[in-house]
Design a protein around this motif. Structure first.
Motif, PDB file in Angstrom:
ATOM      1  N   ALA A 101      -6.366 -32.986 -14.176  1.00 37.56           N
ATOM      2  CA  ALA A 101      -6.170 -31.541 -14.280  1.00 37.56           C
ATOM      3  C   ALA A 101      -7.510 -30.830 -14.080  1.00 37.56           C
ATOM      4  CB  ALA A 101      -5.586 -31.182 -15.644  1.00 37.56           C
ATOM      5  N   ALA A 102      -7.510 -29.847 -13.197  1.00 33.32           N
ATOM      6  CA  ALA A 102      -8.728 -29.067 -12.946  1.00 33.32           C
ATOM      7  C   ALA A 102      -9.052 -28.211 -14.161  1.00 33.32           C
ATOM      8  CB  ALA A 102      -8.548 -28.199 -11.710  1.00 33.32           C
ATOM      9  N   SER A 103     -10.295 -28.242 -14.576  1.00 35.08           N
ATOM     10  CA  SER A 103     -10.709 -27.494 -15.751  1.00 35.08           C
ATOM     11  C   SER A 103     -10.457 -26.001 -15.568  1.00 35.08           C
ATOM     12  CB  SER A 103     -12.198 -27.740 -16.028  1.00 35.08           C
ATOM     13  OG  SER A 103     -12.624 -27.013 -17.163  1.00 35.08           O
ATOM     14  N   GLY A 104      -9.787 -25.404 -16.561  1.00 35.48           N
ATOM     15  CA  GLY A 104      -9.491 -23.986 -16.518  1.00 35.48           C
ATOM     16  C   GLY A 104      -8.230 -23.616 -15.777  1.00 35.48           C
ATOM     17  N   SER A 105      -7.568 -24.583 -15.133  1.00 31.11           N
ATOM     18  CA  SER A 105      -6.350 -24.281 -14.392  1.00 31.11           C
ATOM     19  C   SER A 105      -5.171 -24.131 -15.349  1.00 31.11           C
ATOM     20  CB  SER A 105      -6.065 -25.387 -13.372  1.00 31.11           C
ATOM     21  OG  SER A 105      -5.813 -26.613 -14.041  1.00 31.11           O
ATOM     22  N   ALA A 106      -4.044 -23.668 -14.814  1.00 34.61           N
ATOM     23  CA  ALA A 106      -2.838 -23.554 -15.635  1.00 34.61           C
ATOM     24  C   ALA A 106      -2.402 -24.928 -16.134  1.00 34.61           C
ATOM     25  CB  ALA A 106      -1.723 -22.902 -14.821  1.00 34.61           C
ATOM     26  N   HIS A 107      -2.485 -25.942 -15.275  1.00 38.18           N
ATOM     27  CA  HIS A 107      -2.131 -27.307 -15.671  1.00 38.18           C
ATOM     28  C   HIS A 107      -2.996 -27.774 -16.841  1.00 38.18           C
ATOM     29  CE1 HIS A 107      -1.808 -31.792 -14.328  1.00 38.18           C
ATOM     30  NE2 HIS A 107      -1.056 -31.536 -15.369  1.00 38.18           N
ATOM     31  N   TYR A 108      -4.270 -27.525 -16.762  1.00 39.38           N
ATOM     32  CA  TYR A 108      -5.223 -27.912 -17.810  1.00 39.38           C
ATOM     33  C   TYR A 108      -4.866 -27.237 -19.134  1.00 39.38           C
ATOM     34  CZ  TYR A 108      -9.855 -28.073 -20.101  1.00 39.38           C
ATOM     35  OH  TYR A 108     -10.893 -28.234 -20.986  1.00 39.38           O
ATOM     36  N   ARG A 109      -4.611 -25.958 -19.108  1.00 38.38           N
ATOM     37  CA  ARG A 109      -4.333 -25.225 -20.343  1.00 38.38           C
ATOM     38  C   ARG A 109      -2.953 -25.570 -20.896  1.00 38.38           C
ATOM     39  NH1 ARG A 109      -8.295 -21.384 -21.058  1.00 38.38           N
ATOM     40  NH2 ARG A 109      -9.521 -20.903 -19.197  1.00 38.38           N
ATOM     41  N   ILE A 110      -2.002 -25.867 -20.038  1.00 42.11           N
ATOM     42  CA  ILE A 110      -0.678 -26.244 -20.530  1.00 42.11           C
ATOM     43  C   ILE A 110      -0.724 -27.611 -21.210  1.00 42.11           C
ATOM     44  CG2 ILE A 110       1.655 -26.855 -19.766  1.00 42.11           C
ATOM     45  CD1 ILE A 110       1.388 -24.633 -17.677  1.00 42.11           C
ATOM     46  N   LEU A 111      -1.577 -28.502 -20.744  1.00 42.59           N
ATOM     47  CA  LEU A 111      -1.756 -29.773 -21.451  1.00 42.59           C
ATOM     48  C   LEU A 111      -2.341 -29.542 -22.843  1.00 42.59           C
ATOM     49  CD1 LEU A 111      -3.078 -32.092 -18.587  1.00 42.59           C
ATOM     50  CD2 LEU A 111      -0.805 -32.054 -19.609  1.00 42.59           C
ATOM     51  N   PHE A 112      -3.261 -28.600 -22.959  1.00 43.28           N
ATOM     52  CA  PHE A 112      -3.772 -28.251 -24.286  1.00 43.28           C
ATOM     53  C   PHE A 112      -2.677 -27.593 -25.126  1.00 43.28           C
ATOM     54  CE2 PHE A 112      -7.936 -29.047 -22.507  1.00 43.28           C
ATOM     55  CZ  PHE A 112      -8.667 -29.469 -23.606  1.00 43.28           C
ATOM     56  N   LEU A 113      -1.806 -26.833 -24.481  1.00 42.83           N
ATOM     57  CA  LEU A 113      -0.664 -26.281 -25.203  1.00 42.83           C
ATOM     58  C   LEU A 113       0.228 -27.404 -25.729  1.00 42.83           C
ATOM     59  CD1 LEU A 113       1.092 -23.860 -26.055  1.00 42.83           C
ATOM     60  CD2 LEU A 113       2.163 -23.976 -23.794  1.00 42.83           C
ATOM     61  N   SER A 114       0.396 -28.463 -24.947  1.00 40.18           N
ATOM     62  CA  SER A 114       1.160 -29.623 -25.411  1.00 40.18           C
ATOM     63  C   SER A 114       0.516 -30.229 -26.654  1.00 40.18           C
ATOM     64  CB  SER A 114       1.248 -30.675 -24.303  1.00 40.18           C
ATOM     65  OG  SER A 114       1.821 -30.151 -23.136  1.00 40.18           O
ATOM     66  N   ALA A 115      -0.815 -30.341 -26.636  1.00 41.89           N
ATOM     67  CA  ALA A 115      -1.508 -30.868 -27.807  1.00 41.89           C
ATOM     68  C   ALA A 115      -1.331 -29.948 -29.012  1.00 41.89           C
ATOM     69  CB  ALA A 115      -2.999 -31.052 -27.488  1.00 41.89           C
ATOM     70  N   LEU A 116      -1.361 -28.634 -28.775  1.00 47.67           N
ATOM     71  CA  LEU A 116      -1.161 -27.681 -29.874  1.00 47.67           C
ATOM     72  C   LEU A 116       0.251 -27.783 -30.433  1.00 47.67           C
ATOM     73  CD1 LEU A 116      -2.309 -25.335 -31.542  1.00 47.67           C
ATOM     74  CD2 LEU A 116      -1.530 -23.795 -29.740  1.00 47.67           C
ATOM     75  N   VAL A 117       1.247 -27.909 -29.557  1.00 42.77           N
ATOM     76  CA  VAL A 117       2.629 -28.075 -30.018  1.00 42.77           C
ATOM     77  C   VAL A 117       2.770 -29.351 -30.832  1.00 42.77           C
ATOM     78  CG1 VAL A 117       4.987 -28.527 -29.212  1.00 42.77           C
ATOM     79  CG2 VAL A 117       3.645 -26.713 -28.168  1.00 42.77           C
ATOM     80  N   LEU A 118       2.131 -30.426 -30.366  1.00 43.55           N
ATOM     81  CA  LEU A 118       2.180 -31.695 -31.090  1.00 43.55           C
ATOM     82  C   LEU A 118       1.520 -31.570 -32.455  1.00 43.55           C
ATOM     83  CD1 LEU A 118       3.129 -34.624 -30.622  1.00 43.55           C
ATOM     84  CD2 LEU A 118       0.848 -35.142 -29.790  1.00 43.55           C
ATOM     85  N   LEU A 119       0.384 -30.876 -32.514  1.00 44.48           N
ATOM     86  CA  LEU A 119      -0.317 -30.702 -33.788  1.00 44.48           C
ATOM     87  C   LEU A 119       0.501 -29.855 -34.754  1.00 44.48           C
ATOM     88  CD1 LEU A 119      -2.863 -31.010 -35.522  1.00 44.48           C
ATOM     89  CD2 LEU A 119      -3.804 -29.013 -34.355  1.00 44.48           C
ATOM     90  N   VAL A 120       1.045 -28.741 -34.266  1.00 45.04           N
ATOM     91  CA  VAL A 120       1.847 -27.866 -35.133  1.00 45.04           C
ATOM     92  C   VAL A 120       3.095 -28.599 -35.617  1.00 45.04           C
ATOM     93  CG1 VAL A 120       3.234 -25.764 -35.160  1.00 45.04           C
ATOM     94  CG2 VAL A 120       0.973 -25.750 -34.110  1.00 45.04           C
ATOM     95  N   PHE A 121       3.735 -29.328 -34.725  1.00 40.50           N
ATOM     96  CA  PHE A 121       4.930 -30.070 -35.110  1.00 40.50           C
ATOM     97  C   PHE A 121       4.603 -31.101 -36.192  1.00 40.50           C
ATOM     98  CE2 PHE A 121       8.001 -33.542 -34.504  1.00 40.50           C
ATOM     99  CZ  PHE A 121       9.187 -32.835 -34.646  1.00 40.50           C
ATOM    100  N   THR A 122       3.503 -31.809 -36.031  1.00 45.50           N
ATOM    101  CA  THR A 122       3.102 -32.796 -37.035  1.00 45.50           C
ATOM    102  C   THR A 122       2.778 -32.132 -38.364  1.00 45.50           C
ATOM    103  OG1 THR A 122       2.213 -34.161 -35.247  1.00 45.50           O
ATOM    104  CG2 THR A 122       1.547 -34.709 -37.475  1.00 45.50           C
TER     105      THR A 122
END
Length: 694
Positions: A648-669
């Protein structure tokens, strides 16, 4: 006074200082860990927040034009803008340095212009004929080119009739026109002699070629026809009767989506494959869209905008239902064009240009689009799809998180369903029935299983267990039934040879023999799994859950066994003294007392399963889908991050959506653990009260 109650007073200052220091150090470390978790949480939010920022338009400075004649065509290549005026001047003007530019006199008045999808090639209709003109932005200074010569094209004519242009290759141009014979498709390649293809249609109000020239859309009143060119004979693919006469036809980037603008607004159409081949279908109509406004599209993204005479500007994206931005601009705009990257908007008013800065890096990103079904191009129906990259330049990324969330929950739930009965049964037997001598060996041995790296478990599951399970699938499915029946029979008829606390020594060989027989025997009589289960994937939910359940057993066992052992021995001894059997004492006294610890063990195991990466990465098949069953692949959130973050290119939508996935995983946990802790406290309070009353 009894010796057991002699008070002890410490007066050692050094010890008091060490105790105080240790207390403060432990408190500081705990606070540091909490602070680190909060920093991680807010850092993830900081990375993700730009995805949901609203588009903005910043007004730029105006620059005067040398050519004041009416506008015929306008383009924007980023640093250079081009303009075709009715007087016959083709101007190239620098947008970074307004004082620089060049004007090419065409020595003829321009009646109309037809621009190709790349916005660099155009057909200019003059009184003498039709010219093909191209903007070349590859050299240091942009320049005009005549790819087919500066003389009018002999094959094109008929003033006032519609034209369309497509660049079908590096040195290939395809044009469509209406003449007395009907509709002609003319292809110019290296030679000056064109290839002419006659289409059996007498009239058309509008023509539109796809970007590569493979399809031709013709509009005759309310009849929309789609022609394809599989060879030297044109093929009428389909005919549609539209409810209203369209004002204009446009294609979004990639050439798959057709925009039809009529009196009621703008609708999106694209082809859906069926029994008779691909057929156009209206997907949705954009809310608040206008039928009488100027419509222009971006080159590289599926974004378009409308601008009416009063200056009402609306920005649309293909995956959004309505405008993503609305602005009131100054009236009197004669033409508009996006830059190739969609970060600027070039506007022409009487005698001047204005370049506005457009901040809209992720037009298709919307919180609802991560969770709702989206109807993507070439898909038969709306669906949840994750497909971040593809080989085509015009590919539209698909970022639905539902397949990964579904895969995570399915794998974690099935792994917990597999591991919990085994781990709890082992914990109950080890803590309550097993002899102390065997317990000193068995408990550490099971705990040592937890030290096995998950990458090793995933490697074994993916390379060894997956093919063997496929070969012995009927036996694997029968294994829980046969082992349960064997245990019940051994408990019913094996009382004579049972030795208290040492049943495992006799049961283990029997269970092993039954398991091997169950795995081997059905595969001898049943055909290969690919015959009776054609959609079976070798790495699937079953394999991943078994492997992950194996990794969860030591964790749940250790915590549950400690919880059972922490129940005061006096409770169990009192129950036995009152005449209860060991099983009654375990189920009615010990298990309720240890329920809080057992529940915590299950929740910690579930949290471990939610965050597991390597096992799911290597044994699940990594197929992001929501509809797959027990024998289909899946992809979890954690595995998806591990797979796609390196590319994922740094700063791209793909990059930030992967971080969103990590945030969803953290909040869910965090939510699951918080609820689990509340339930555990309730259980602990409830049964501690019962113990106090007893």
């Amino acid at each position: 006074m009894s010796l057991n109650h002699i008070p002890v007073h410490y007066s050692d200052r050094r010890r008091r200082w060490l105790d105080s220091f240790a207390r403060r150090l432990i408190s500081s470390c705990g606070m540091a860990i909490l602070l680190l978790m909060m920093l991680l949480f807010f850092w993830l939010i900081w990375v993700v927040l730009p995805l949901f920022s609203s588009p903005s338009l910043h007004q730029g400075q105006a620059q005067a034009l040398q050519d004041k004649s009416p506008l015929v065509a306008l383009g924007n290549s980023g640093s250079v803008g081009w303009r075709i005026g009715a007087s016959g001047n083709a101007a190239l003007i620098s947008l970074d340095k307004p004082s620089t530019g060049s004007i090419l006199p065409l020595n003829a008045a321009i009646q109309s212009a037809t621009v190709a999808a790349d916005q660099q090639s155009m057909l200019l209709r003059t009184a003498q004929g039709v010219l093909l003109l191209q903007v070349d932005t590859t050299p240091a200074q942009a320049q005009w080119r005549f790819p087919l010569g500066d003389k009018p094209l002999s094959a094109l004519g008929n003033a006032g009739q519609p034209l369309s242009l497509a660049k079908c290759g590096p040195d290939c141009w395809r044009m469509a026109q209406v003449n007395a014979q009907g509709i002609q498709v003319i292809t110019y390649r290296d030679s000056d002699i064109p290839d002419i293809l006659n289409i059996p249609q007498r009239h058309a109000d509008k023509l539109l070629l796809s970007p590569r020239g493979t399809l031709l859309y013709t509009l005759d009143g309310q009849l929309l026809r789609v022609w394809s060119f599989p060879g030297t004979v044109p093929h009428l693919r389909e005919i549609h009767t539209l409810p209203r006469i369209p004002q204009s036809l446009h294609l979004l980037s990639g050439g798959e989506s057709l925009l039809i603008q009529d009196a009621t607004g703008i609708s999106q159409w694209f082809a859906i494959s069926g029994e008779q081949g691909p057929r156009l279908r209206e997907i949705h109509r954009y809310a608040e869209s206008s039928g009488d406004a100027l419509l222009f599209t971006e080159i590289n993204r599926r974004v378009f905008a409308t601008l009416n005479a009063e200056g009402e500007f609306k920005l649309f994206a293909s995956k959004q239902d309505g405008p993503i931005m609305q602005r009131k601009l100054e009236a009197g705009v004669a033409g508009a064009a996006f830059s190739p990257n969609g970060d600027a908007l070039l506007l022409e008013r009487a005698g001047s240009w204005q370049r506005d800065k457009l901040d809209d890096p992720w037009p298709d990103v919307n919180w609802r689009n991560f969770w709702q079904k989206i109807w993507y191009e070439n898909y038969p129906k709306p669906d949840w799809v994750w497909q971040s990259t593809a080989a085509g330049d015009s590919y539209q990324a698909k970022f639905s998180l539902v397949p990964m969330v579904t895969g995570t929950l399915k794998a974690a739930g099935l792994a917990l369903l597999f591991a919990t009965p085994l781990a709890l049964a082992a914990a109950m037997y080890t803590a309550w029935f097993m002899s102390p001598g065997m317990r000193r060996w068995i408990k550490p041995a099971i705990e040592m299983m937890g030290a096995l790296p998950s990458v090793v478990v995933g490697l074994i599951a993916g390379l060894w267990m997956a093919p063997h399970i496929g070969d012995a699938l009927p036996g694997v499915l029968l294994l829980p039934v046969t082992l349960t029946i064997t245990l019940l029979l051994c408990g019913r008829f094996g009382k004579r040879w049972q030795r208290a606390g040492r049943e495992l020594l006799v049961l283990l060989p029997i269970l092993l023999a039954v398991a091997l027989l169950t795995l081997w025997l059905p595969s001898r009589f049943l055909p290969d799994v690919s015959i009776w289960l054609p959609h079976y994937a070798q790495r699937n939910l079953l394999v991943a859950s078994l492997a992950m359940g194996f990794a969860l057993i030591p964790l749940i066992f250790t915590l549950a066994e400690d919880a059972l052992f922490s129940v005061p021995a006096s409770l169990g001894q009192g129950s036995l003294a009152l005449g209860a059997t060991p099983w009654q004492t375990l189920t009615r006294v010990v298990l309720p007392g240890a329920s809080a610890g057992i529940f915590a063990a299950m929740m910690i195991g579930f949290g471990r399963a939610i965050g597991e990466t390597m096992i799911l990465l290597m044994a699940s098949g990594n197929t992001p889908q929501t509809s797959g069953g027990l024998f289909s692949g899946l992809r979890a959130l954690s595995a998806n991050i591990a797979i796609e973050m390196p590319e994922a290119a740094s700063g791209s939508a793909h990059y930030r959506i992967l971080f969103l996935s990590a945030l969803v995983l953290l909040v869910f946990t965090l939510v699951i653990n918080t609820l689990a802790e509340l339930i555990r406290q309730r259980l602990r309070q409830r049964y501690s009260q019962h113990e106090g009353q007893g």
